[in-house]
Scaffold this motif. Structure first.
Motif, PDB file in Angstrom:
ATOM      1  N   LEU A 102      35.455  -3.426 -19.535  1.00 30.41           N
ATOM      2  CA  LEU A 102      35.635  -4.832 -19.887  1.00 30.41           C
ATOM      3  C   LEU A 102      36.663  -5.469 -18.956  1.00 30.41           C
ATOM      4  O   LEU A 102      37.790  -4.970 -18.804  1.00 30.41           O
ATOM      5  CB  LEU A 102      36.099  -4.955 -21.336  1.00 30.41           C
ATOM      6  CG  LEU A 102      36.186  -6.380 -21.903  1.00 30.41           C
ATOM      7  CD1 LEU A 102      34.794  -7.005 -21.970  1.00 30.41           C
ATOM      8  CD2 LEU A 102      36.823  -6.361 -23.293  1.00 30.41           C
ATOM      9  N   ARG A 103      36.277  -6.565 -18.321  1.00 34.23           N
ATOM     10  CA  ARG A 103      37.160  -7.274 -17.398  1.00 34.23           C
ATOM     11  C   ARG A 103      37.452  -8.674 -17.933  1.00 34.23           C
ATOM     12  O   ARG A 103      36.564  -9.333 -18.479  1.00 34.23           O
ATOM     13  CB  ARG A 103      36.507  -7.404 -16.021  1.00 34.23           C
ATOM     14  CG  ARG A 103      36.128  -6.081 -15.369  1.00 34.23           C
ATOM     15  CD  ARG A 103      37.363  -5.279 -14.989  1.00 34.23           C
ATOM     16  NE  ARG A 103      37.009  -4.048 -14.293  1.00 34.23           N
ATOM     17  CZ  ARG A 103      37.887  -3.118 -13.947  1.00 34.23           C
ATOM     18  NH1 ARG A 103      39.173  -3.282 -14.217  1.00 34.23           N
ATOM     19  NH2 ARG A 103      37.485  -2.023 -13.326  1.00 34.23           N
ATOM     20  N   SER A 104      38.687  -9.127 -17.746  1.00 41.72           N
ATOM     21  CA  SER A 104      39.063 -10.461 -18.217  1.00 41.72           C
ATOM     22  C   SER A 104      39.420 -11.343 -17.022  1.00 41.72           C
ATOM     23  O   SER A 104      40.564 -11.749 -16.850  1.00 41.72           O
ATOM     24  CB  SER A 104      40.239 -10.386 -19.192  1.00 41.72           C
ATOM     25  OG  SER A 104      41.347  -9.754 -18.563  1.00 41.72           O
ATOM     26  N   ARG A 105      38.430 -11.589 -16.184  1.00 41.29           N
ATOM     27  CA  ARG A 105      38.586 -12.501 -15.063  1.00 41.29           C
ATOM     28  C   ARG A 105      37.540 -13.605 -15.177  1.00 41.29           C
ATOM     29  O   ARG A 105      36.475 -13.415 -15.777  1.00 41.29           O
ATOM     30  CB  ARG A 105      38.430 -11.756 -13.728  1.00 41.29           C
ATOM     31  CG  ARG A 105      39.575 -10.797 -13.462  1.00 41.29           C
ATOM     32  CD  ARG A 105      39.605 -10.385 -11.994  1.00 41.29           C
ATOM     33  NE  ARG A 105      38.455  -9.560 -11.634  1.00 41.29           N
ATOM     34  CZ  ARG A 105      38.426  -8.246 -11.722  1.00 41.29           C
ATOM     35  NH1 ARG A 105      39.471  -7.595 -12.201  1.00 41.29           N
ATOM     36  NH2 ARG A 105      37.367  -7.576 -11.358  1.00 41.29           N
ATOM     37  N   ALA A 106      37.827 -14.743 -14.564  1.00 43.55           N
ATOM     38  CA  ALA A 106      36.971 -15.916 -14.746  1.00 43.55           C
ATOM     39  C   ALA A 106      35.532 -15.647 -14.318  1.00 43.55           C
ATOM     40  O   ALA A 106      34.592 -15.805 -15.105  1.00 43.55           O
ATOM     41  CB  ALA A 106      37.548 -17.103 -13.964  1.00 43.55           C
ATOM     42  N   PHE A 107      35.335 -15.245 -13.064  1.00 43.72           N
ATOM     43  CA  PHE A 107      33.983 -15.012 -12.557  1.00 43.72           C
ATOM     44  C   PHE A 107      33.729 -13.518 -12.410  1.00 43.72           C
ATOM     45  O   PHE A 107      34.614 -12.773 -11.972  1.00 43.72           O
ATOM     46  CB  PHE A 107      33.781 -15.716 -11.208  1.00 43.72           C
ATOM     47  CG  PHE A 107      33.706 -17.216 -11.329  1.00 43.72           C
ATOM     48  CD1 PHE A 107      32.516 -17.834 -11.700  1.00 43.72           C
ATOM     49  CD2 PHE A 107      34.818 -18.000 -11.094  1.00 43.72           C
ATOM     50  CE1 PHE A 107      32.437 -19.215 -11.831  1.00 43.72           C
ATOM     51  CE2 PHE A 107      34.753 -19.387 -11.213  1.00 43.72           C
ATOM     52  CZ  PHE A 107      33.562 -19.995 -11.589  1.00 43.72           C
ATOM     53  N   PRO A 108      32.534 -13.050 -12.757  1.00 42.96           N
ATOM     54  CA  PRO A 108      32.229 -11.613 -12.702  1.00 42.96           C
ATOM     55  C   PRO A 108      32.177 -11.094 -11.270  1.00 42.96           C
ATOM     56  O   PRO A 108      31.992 -11.856 -10.307  1.00 42.96           O
ATOM     57  CB  PRO A 108      30.852 -11.528 -13.374  1.00 42.96           C
ATOM     58  CG  PRO A 108      30.254 -12.881 -13.199  1.00 42.96           C
ATOM     59  CD  PRO A 108      31.395 -13.855 -13.253  1.00 42.96           C
ATOM     60  N   GLY A 109      32.308  -9.776 -11.122  1.00 42.38           N
ATOM     61  CA  GLY A 109      32.369  -9.146  -9.815  1.00 42.38           C
ATOM     62  C   GLY A 109      31.135  -9.370  -8.969  1.00 42.38           C
ATOM     63  O   GLY A 109      31.239  -9.460  -7.738  1.00 42.38           O
ATOM     64  N   TRP A 110      29.954  -9.486  -9.578  1.00 45.35           N
ATOM     65  CA  TRP A 110      28.735  -9.665  -8.775  1.00 45.35           C
ATOM     66  C   TRP A 110      28.708 -11.037  -8.105  1.00 45.35           C
ATOM     67  O   TRP A 110      27.947 -11.252  -7.154  1.00 45.35           O
ATOM     68  CB  TRP A 110      27.486  -9.485  -9.638  1.00 45.35           C
ATOM     69  CG  TRP A 110      27.364 -10.430 -10.794  1.00 45.35           C
ATOM     70  CD1 TRP A 110      27.708 -10.181 -12.099  1.00 45.35           C
ATOM     71  CD2 TRP A 110      26.870 -11.767 -10.767  1.00 45.35           C
ATOM     72  NE1 TRP A 110      27.464 -11.277 -12.880  1.00 45.35           N
ATOM     73  CE2 TRP A 110      26.941 -12.273 -12.099  1.00 45.35           C
ATOM     74  CE3 TRP A 110      26.369 -12.597  -9.774  1.00 45.35           C
ATOM     75  CZ2 TRP A 110      26.538 -13.567 -12.435  1.00 45.35           C
ATOM     76  CZ3 TRP A 110      25.962 -13.885 -10.105  1.00 45.35           C
ATOM     77  CH2 TRP A 110      26.051 -14.356 -11.419  1.00 45.35           C
ATOM     78  N   ALA A 111      29.559 -11.964  -8.556  1.00 47.19           N
ATOM     79  CA  ALA A 111      29.565 -13.317  -7.992  1.00 47.19           C
ATOM     80  C   ALA A 111      30.708 -13.530  -7.010  1.00 47.19           C
ATOM     81  O   ALA A 111      30.836 -14.630  -6.458  1.00 47.19           O
ATOM     82  CB  ALA A 111      29.665 -14.352  -9.115  1.00 47.19           C
ATOM     83  N   THR A 112      31.541 -12.522  -6.775  1.00 46.84           N
ATOM     84  CA  THR A 112      32.717 -12.719  -5.931  1.00 46.84           C
ATOM     85  C   THR A 112      32.725 -11.766  -4.742  1.00 46.84           C
ATOM     86  O   THR A 112      32.061 -10.731  -4.740  1.00 46.84           O
ATOM     87  CB  THR A 112      34.015 -12.497  -6.734  1.00 46.84           C
ATOM     88  OG1 THR A 112      34.100 -11.114  -7.139  1.00 46.84           O
ATOM     89  CG2 THR A 112      34.056 -13.394  -7.947  1.00 46.84           C
ATOM     90  N   ILE A 113      33.461 -12.140  -3.714  1.00 49.98           N
ATOM     91  CA  ILE A 113      33.747 -11.276  -2.560  1.00 49.98           C
ATOM     92  C   ILE A 113      35.267 -11.217  -2.408  1.00 49.98           C
ATOM     93  O   ILE A 113      35.905 -12.253  -2.224  1.00 49.98           O
ATOM     94  CB  ILE A 113      33.113 -11.816  -1.266  1.00 49.98           C
ATOM     95  CG1 ILE A 113      31.583 -11.743  -1.340  1.00 49.98           C
ATOM     96  CG2 ILE A 113      33.605 -11.038  -0.053  1.00 49.98           C
ATOM     97  CD1 ILE A 113      30.888 -12.272  -0.104  1.00 49.98           C
TER      98      ILE A 113
END
Length: 289
Positions: A102-113
């Motif tokens: 479970l991650r508590s960041r705004a945008f998920p990892g698949w959408a970020t670089i």
């Protein structure tokens, strides 16, 4: 099978025939931009993850009121815009990564670089490809000036900017009635307005607001802070413009799919485009006229 090269002469082109629609420089710029803007968007979302709130004016600390916020608490996450709050658990703010953590960041990892949290790497990717984008824009501008591409292909005529003509084009698009024959080789008024809006408004604003967020540029060009109302307002405008560009690309892709993806994509890869044949009703109307 023949391929006709398009120029400005008044020639009759064969229906269903292949024509040369896009120059090599246009095709290269198109695909480099597509990749560059995708990387800049995804790295920009990583940068946003470091502080998932947006402000206007001189605000910007954690305790200050944000006009947009993506956050989480009590096992749930939310998107808050002004007084509107939308639950986004599992999508934004609180989500599971590929390992089920479970991650508590705004945008998920698949959408970020990068896909993992790293503000420094996000900035490195973003600023590196900002240079690629900027150099591409300069090259495109110079080349378009030399070959008169903007003047010839994008600037609308007086007839085209008449409200009745624009409304007629809107209705045709709503009916999925796309141009046929030789008319398909020219930009319609909605395309011209969209492209001019992107090239003349969104991209310059994105570049200038990006510069406004740089402390070094604040010292060199302090007038940027006055134009955009401070670094936090520039950050908000930069975020809004980024998503307007995303909206433009989604509509662009939808139009490509509806107009015939194989033909459209081929024309942007090889330059060759097959003219859509005009239907019998259109021919009859033109004959009667």
């Amino acid at each position: 099978m023949t391929m006709t090269t398009i120029d400005n002469t008044d020639v009759s082109l064969p229906e269903g025939g292949l024509v040369y629609r896009h120059r090599l420089s246009t095709r290269i710029w198109h695909w480099i931009n597509a990749l560059t803007l995708l990387i800049m968007l995804m790295s920009g979302l990583m940068i946003f993850n470091a502080h998932p709130r947006l402000y206007w004016g001189d605000y910007g600390a954690n305790a200050d009121p944000a006009w947009l916020e993506i956050g989480s608490g009590g096992g749930e996450s939310y998107l808050r815009i002004g007084s509107l709050t939308v639950e986004t658990t599992g999508v934004l703010g609180l989500w599971h990564d590929g390992n089920g953590t479970l991650r508590s960041r705004a945008f998920p990892g698949w959408a970020t670089i990068p896909s993992y949290y790293s503000l420094s790497m996000g900035r490195l990717w973003h600023l590196t490809f900002a240079w690629v984008f900027a150099l591409g824009i300069v090259a495109y501008g110079v080349w378009s000036w030399l070959n008169r591409h903007i003047e010839r292909d994008l600037l609308p005529s007086k007839t085209e900017i008449h409200p009745s003509h624009i409304w007629d084009d809107v209705k045709k698009h709503a009916r999925l009635d796309f141009p046929k024959g030789e008319a398909a080789l020219n930009y319609n008024i909605l395309q011209k307005l969209a492209y001019l809006g992107v090239l003349g408004v969104l991209i310059p604003v994105a570049i200038l607001t990006g510069l406004t967020m740089s402390p070094a540029m604040n010292a060199s060009w302090p007038w940027l802070l006055d134009i955009f109302g401070g670094r936090q307002s520039a950050r908000s405008i930069h975020f809004i413009v980024a998503w307007l560009l995303v909206g433009f690309f989604l509509v662009h892709i939808a139009m490509v799919v509806l107009a015939g993806p194989l033909n459209e994509i081929r024309s942007m890869i090889t330059g060759r485009y097959r003219l859509p044949p005009e239907n019998a009703e259109v021919k009859a109307e033109e004959k009667d006229a």
